[in-house]
Structures are given as structure tokens and as C-alpha cells.
Design an enzyme around this catalytic site. Sequence first.
Site, short mmCIF file in Angstrom:
data_model
loop_
_atom_site.label_atom_id
_atom_site.label_comp_id
_atom_site.label_asym_id
_atom_site.label_seq_id
_atom_site.Cartn_x
_atom_site.Cartn_y
_atom_site.Cartn_z
N ASP A 100 -27.89 -57.26 -54.00
CA ASP A 100 -27.33 -56.88 -52.79
C ASP A 100 -25.87 -56.44 -53.11
OD1 ASP A 100 -25.63 -56.39 -50.44
OD2 ASP A 100 -26.74 -57.84 -49.42
N ARG A 142 -9.69 -64.78 -46.67
CA ARG A 142 -10.05 -63.57 -47.34
C ARG A 142 -9.35 -62.36 -47.38
NH1 ARG A 142 -16.09 -61.20 -46.85
NH2 ARG A 142 -14.87 -60.09 -45.17
N TYR A 160 -20.17 -49.39 -44.80
CA TYR A 160 -18.90 -49.30 -44.10
C TYR A 160 -17.96 -50.33 -44.75
CZ TYR A 160 -21.45 -53.88 -42.45
OH TYR A 160 -21.98 -54.99 -42.36
N LYS A 161 -18.12 -50.83 -46.00
CA LYS A 161 -17.19 -51.66 -46.60
C LYS A 161 -16.34 -50.37 -47.48
CE LYS A 161 -19.47 -55.72 -45.72
NZ LYS A 161 -20.70 -56.36 -46.26
N PHE A 200 -25.00 -64.28 -48.84
CA PHE A 200 -24.69 -63.71 -47.45
C PHE A 200 -25.66 -64.21 -46.35
CE2 PHE A 200 -24.06 -60.39 -44.23
CZ PHE A 200 -22.82 -60.48 -44.06
#
Length: 411
Positions: free
Chosen positions: A196, A370, A221-222, A127
Site C-alpha cells: 500500500d 501528525r 488525494y494525498k 491502516f
Amino acid sequence: MSILTQDAARLLDAADPLRSLRDRFLLPDGLIYLDGNSLGALPAATPALVDNVMRQQWGDDLISSWNKHDWIGAPQRIGAKIASLIGSMAHEVIVADSVSINLVKLVAGALSLRPGRRVILSEPGNFPTDLYMVQGLAELGLCELRLAPADQLVNALDQDVALLLLTHVHYKSACLHDMPALTKAAHDVGALALWDLSHSTGAVPVNLNESGADLAVGCGYKYLNGGPGAPAFLFVAERHQAAIRQPLSGWMGHSDPFAFEDDYRPASGMQRMLAGTPPILALAALEAGVDLIAEAGVPELFSKAKALSQLLCDGLLAVGTRHGLKLESPADPSQRGSHIAFSHPEAHALTQALIARGVVGDFRAPDILRLGIAPAILSYQDVARAITIMADVLDTGAWDQPDYRRRHAVT
Ligand SMILES: *Cc1c(COP(=O)(O)O)cnc(C)c1O
């Protein structure tokens, strides 16, 4: 490959032990939200909880709320709840800042635990923020970034490496790294491992302590449904907590913030990972999301996600292969996280055409569609409908419109 029918999906929904969770979220009727891995949905309880913190706590009780409503303890309290989702002890996790900021603290923290070593080892395609933050530290002369592809990471570990920095579930491909094996490989050369967990927490079973992990960060927030820009969290294994130092030595990480001393003295435990004042309104929203996911249970969520993602994958490949749709995630659902990636030469337009028809996934450059499987909000019937809509978009070429080619600032 047989495609999931609506009738079969109805039966699967009736037998789904998690089916009632959907009603604990506020989502537009009819929307098939396959982006819970990017921005989790809004829990139905959140608005009232945030409203209470705003009106009663902030509005009426004002500054006394730091003590009266334990605002000051929120980072530890919510951290302890997250700890139960990632196989760590309550006092090893604290909520603060963003993943990016927490990476700075823990990468620098790892360097403080491994004096004389300068290399941070990661993989290309990690990422971006994980790589960018290390590059920022490298510009300060604190470390250097070494990249090796996943299958060469173990060979790239040597006595110069202070830290192996990896994302557990890859944000694009959903590939799952073997956390215990790679952590052990890092330890074998005297390095530390930082994981992560942004695409893992609340979605995929993680056991930091059993894996021997040293450090971790993750996103609020995911899959934790904490709201846009929700605070993130960090983990430091108990055995490192006394020795680790981090450079964002703000007053909230001081051992006695309200002594207002001139000299920084780090607090004990995870409190030293704090920098500034915790965002109380955002923490209230995050806590509601974490409570809901903890109640549902990560193993239960993951087993539903695997079933949904396999049906979605089989169905989409059955209708899409002849149109150039290709699976880019591991075919074995136990080798991937909770989302699936497909490539398509017109993935951007395809994503937009699906969004226009109420199937919300996202595009990741250069050619990836995705689809996130947040099992708390998705039914088998949603998956069956998504397959039907995809078949229609591909068979009719409905994606081929200038509007669907236009790129927005956020994909
Ligand atoms: C979403 C995500 C982040 C988010 O970082 P922020 O600084 O909180 O925006 C970090 N790392 C990974 C792997 C992610 O998927």
C-alpha cells in the site's frame, strides 16, 4: 540542537530549487499546511482543467467525449503517469475506485494466483481499511488474516501465506518498511507481496520493479493532490497480469465491454482491474495533480522533505520536550516517510490550538500529533514559523481550552 531562525530560513528558501512550486498551488495566505499527507493542496491549474472537462467536453461534446477526448483511456493514461513515480512500467498501473476497493481486487487476486493458500499476513496497526477489507473477505470464507508485529513478520511467513500485505510508509509513525527485503522474504516462502503506497506515492522514492513487488495500491488525494476522494490506483507486475483474476468483474474489466455479452471474459492487462465506469471529472483533477508532482520529481521532493522535516523535528523537540512532546517517528529521516508523528498527552487539544493559529496538522488517536511535510507547498520559513507558534502554544498552555478538546467527526 539549534532552532531554525527566520533569517536562516530565508537563506534556505532562496537556495531551494523547488521554491517556485508553491505558486502552482492555491492556498490561503499565511496558512502553514502540514496536512498535505491527508488531503493534498489544490493545484492552481486544476479548476480550469476540470471546468473545461465539465463545460466543453461534457457540456458540448456530451457522449462523444468518451472517444473524442479519450475519456475511456483516462484510467490507463493517468496510470502510466503514476507508474513513472513508483518505478514500474506504464502498462502495470491503472487508476480506479478507492484504495479500499482496489485492496479487495488485489487481495482476492493474490489468492487466485496462490491456490491452496489462505493466509494474508499483515501487521497490527496497519491502516485500518487494509485490515478491514481482508476481514470482509475472510467473512466470505476466502482467506484468513494473520497479524505479526513488524520485527516478527519474516518469522510469520510460511507455506500457508498467500500474500504479505503491508503499507510502505506507516500512516501514523511514518516508519518505512524495507520493501525489497520483505518482498524477497515473502517470495522465499512462495508468497506474494502487496504494498500500500498511499503515504509514499509522490513523496518517497519507490521502485516497485527493482523491489520485485507483485502488487500495489495507492491513494490519489494525498501527495498526488488529486482532490478529496480522488480515484486511487493499482499495480500488478507484468508477470502476473495474464493469470490474475479479481472478483469485482464489472463490465469495464470485460475484454469487450461494448459487445454486451452475458458471460464475463476478463480483458487483458490492467483493464481487467476495472469494475465500473471511470469518474471522469475526478480523473481530470487527479491528472492535474499527478502532472505537477511528476514535473517536480519525487527524488527532489523527498530530499527537500527530509531537510524540512529534520529542521521541524529538531525545533519542535527543542521547544516541546520539557512539555511532554515526544518523537514517535524514526529519528533518522531516511527511515521515515514524509510526515512526522509526535505524542503528547493532550495531542488533540494541541492540534486544535495549532490549527486555530494557522498551523494545520492532524490528530491520530490516541495521542498523536501528525505533521505532514508536503515539500511542494512548504517553505523553510513556514517551518520556522510553525516552531515559533508551537513554542508559544506550549509555553503559555494556550491549548488548555474546552473548545480544543471537542472532537469532530473527522480528525
Ligand atoms: C489514505 C489511505 C488509504 C485510503 O483508502 P481509501 O479507500 O482510498 O479511502 C488506504 N490505505 C492507506 C495506508 C492510507 O493511508
